[in-house]
Design a protein around this motif. Structure first.
Motif, PDB file in Angstrom:
ATOM      1  N   GLU A 108      34.987  -0.274  61.984  1.00 51.27           N
ATOM      2  CA  GLU A 108      35.580   0.773  61.143  1.00 51.27           C
ATOM      3  C   GLU A 108      36.973   0.374  60.684  1.00 51.27           C
ATOM      4  OE1 GLU A 108      35.742   5.520  60.589  1.00 51.27           O
ATOM      5  OE2 GLU A 108      34.239   4.526  61.797  1.00 51.27           O
ATOM      6  N   VAL A 109      37.813  -0.106  61.583  1.00 52.54           N
ATOM      7  CA  VAL A 109      39.171  -0.467  61.172  1.00 52.54           C
ATOM      8  C   VAL A 109      39.147  -1.652  60.207  1.00 52.54           C
ATOM      9  CG1 VAL A 109      39.887  -2.053  63.025  1.00 52.54           C
ATOM     10  CG2 VAL A 109      41.552  -0.533  61.988  1.00 52.54           C
ATOM     11  N   LEU A 110      38.257  -2.602  60.410  1.00 52.41           N
ATOM     12  CA  LEU A 110      38.148  -3.722  59.474  1.00 52.41           C
ATOM     13  C   LEU A 110      37.729  -3.229  58.086  1.00 52.41           C
ATOM     14  CD1 LEU A 110      36.445  -6.285  61.862  1.00 52.41           C
ATOM     15  CD2 LEU A 110      38.718  -6.555  60.811  1.00 52.41           C
ATOM     16  N   ALA A 111      36.771  -2.321  58.039  1.00 50.44           N
ATOM     17  CA  ALA A 111      36.324  -1.775  56.754  1.00 50.44           C
ATOM     18  C   ALA A 111      37.453  -1.017  56.064  1.00 50.44           C
ATOM     19  CB  ALA A 111      35.119  -0.865  56.966  1.00 50.44           C
ATOM     20  N   LEU A 112      38.187  -0.209  56.827  1.00 50.59           N
ATOM     21  CA  LEU A 112      39.285   0.559  56.231  1.00 50.59           C
ATOM     22  C   LEU A 112      40.378  -0.363  55.694  1.00 50.59           C
ATOM     23  CD1 LEU A 112      39.563   3.475  58.803  1.00 50.59           C
ATOM     24  CD2 LEU A 112      38.389   3.454  56.597  1.00 50.59           C
ATOM     25  N   GLU A 113      40.700  -1.391  56.446  1.00 47.51           N
ATOM     26  CA  GLU A 113      41.715  -2.341  55.984  1.00 47.51           C
ATOM     27  C   GLU A 113      41.255  -3.061  54.715  1.00 47.51           C
ATOM     28  OE1 GLU A 113      45.138  -3.345  57.616  1.00 47.51           O
ATOM     29  OE2 GLU A 113      44.544  -1.240  57.447  1.00 47.51           O
ATOM     30  N   LEU A 114      39.977  -3.386  54.615  1.00 44.35           N
ATOM     31  CA  LEU A 114      39.447  -4.047  53.422  1.00 44.35           C
ATOM     32  C   LEU A 114      39.458  -3.102  52.227  1.00 44.35           C
ATOM     33  CD1 LEU A 114      37.961  -6.511  52.131  1.00 44.35           C
ATOM     34  CD2 LEU A 114      35.832  -5.378  52.812  1.00 44.35           C
ATOM     35  N   VAL A 115      38.937  -1.901  52.424  1.00 42.20           N
ATOM     36  CA  VAL A 115      38.796  -0.952  51.315  1.00 42.20           C
ATOM     37  C   VAL A 115      40.156  -0.486  50.799  1.00 42.20           C
ATOM     38  CG1 VAL A 115      38.002   1.385  50.735  1.00 42.20           C
ATOM     39  CG2 VAL A 115      36.479  -0.205  51.915  1.00 42.20           C
ATOM     40  N   PHE A 116      41.071  -0.158  51.708  1.00 41.87           N
ATOM     41  CA  PHE A 116      42.367   0.351  51.280  1.00 41.87           C
ATOM     42  C   PHE A 116      43.379  -0.766  51.022  1.00 41.87           C
ATOM     43  CE2 PHE A 116      40.868   4.245  53.629  1.00 41.87           C
ATOM     44  CZ  PHE A 116      40.630   4.984  52.472  1.00 41.87           C
TER      45      PHE A 116
END
Length: 189
Positions: A108-116
């Motif tokens: 989840e944190v990896l996805a959030l860092e990528l998306v944002f």
């Protein structure tokens, strides 16, 4: 050999874009009972069905799929749909069978860092089957807020899902604390 990561966070993990060599592995993961239990489609996916899905997904420029890894261990799959423009994206993920504790939080944190971060989105949305309280709670711990409910028609019949969304502003307010907590413990409670 994995491609260079799309994003890497020291102590948390990395997201590597999938390629055709990952197709069989992802089918096996999709067919794991614990993964199917959380999906809209719960039947065992045939190779033909998976190949058609894979082709559609991989040929759509708005869709991207990644393998999440941490210290050489594969954690699972992250998918992002990000149409042209900076407004919003949607995402999904599932842990690989046997993934280590904390894999979902790391993904989840990896996805959030990528998306944002590199994808420069303002809002990230997702849907979760209503009975999957554990994942709804996980998303809420990252700042996602419930935005509605929806009925989805599936091969197994109608399924009620909770819709959630997270804004860049809400993520920015929680980001530093969650990154530090996950890097230290793998958890983000």
């Amino acid at each position: 050999m994995r491609s260079e990561p799309e994003i890497m966070i020291e102590g948390i993990g990395a997201l590597h874009r999938v390629d055709d060599e990952d197709q069989e592995r992802i089918l096996a993961w999709r067919n794991a009972p614990e993964v199917r239990a959380a999906m809209y489609t719960r039947h065992e996916i045939s190779e033909t069905e998976h190949a058609a899905w894979w082709t559609r997904f991989m040929s759509d420029p708005a869709r991207q799929m990644f393998i999440a890894v941490q210290s050489g261990a594969e954690l699972g799959v992250v998918g992002v749909e990000a149409p042209a423009g900076p407004q919003s994206a949607s995402w999904w993920f599932y842990a690989a069978p046997g993934a280590p504790r904390g894999a979902g939080r790391r993904m989840e944190v990896l996805a959030l860092e990528l998306v944002f971060g590199p994808m420069a989105r303002e809002t990230l949305a997702c849907e979760v089957r209503q009975e999957n309280v554990r994942v709804i709670t996980l998303h809420e711990s990252f700042g996602f807020e419930k935005t509605g409910e929806i009925m989805r028609d599936t091969p197994e019949g109608p399924v009620k899902a909770v819709q959630l969304a997270l804004t860049l502003e809400r993520w920015a307010a929680r980001r530093a604390g969650l990154l530090a907590e996950i890097a230290q413990t793998g958890d983000a409670s």
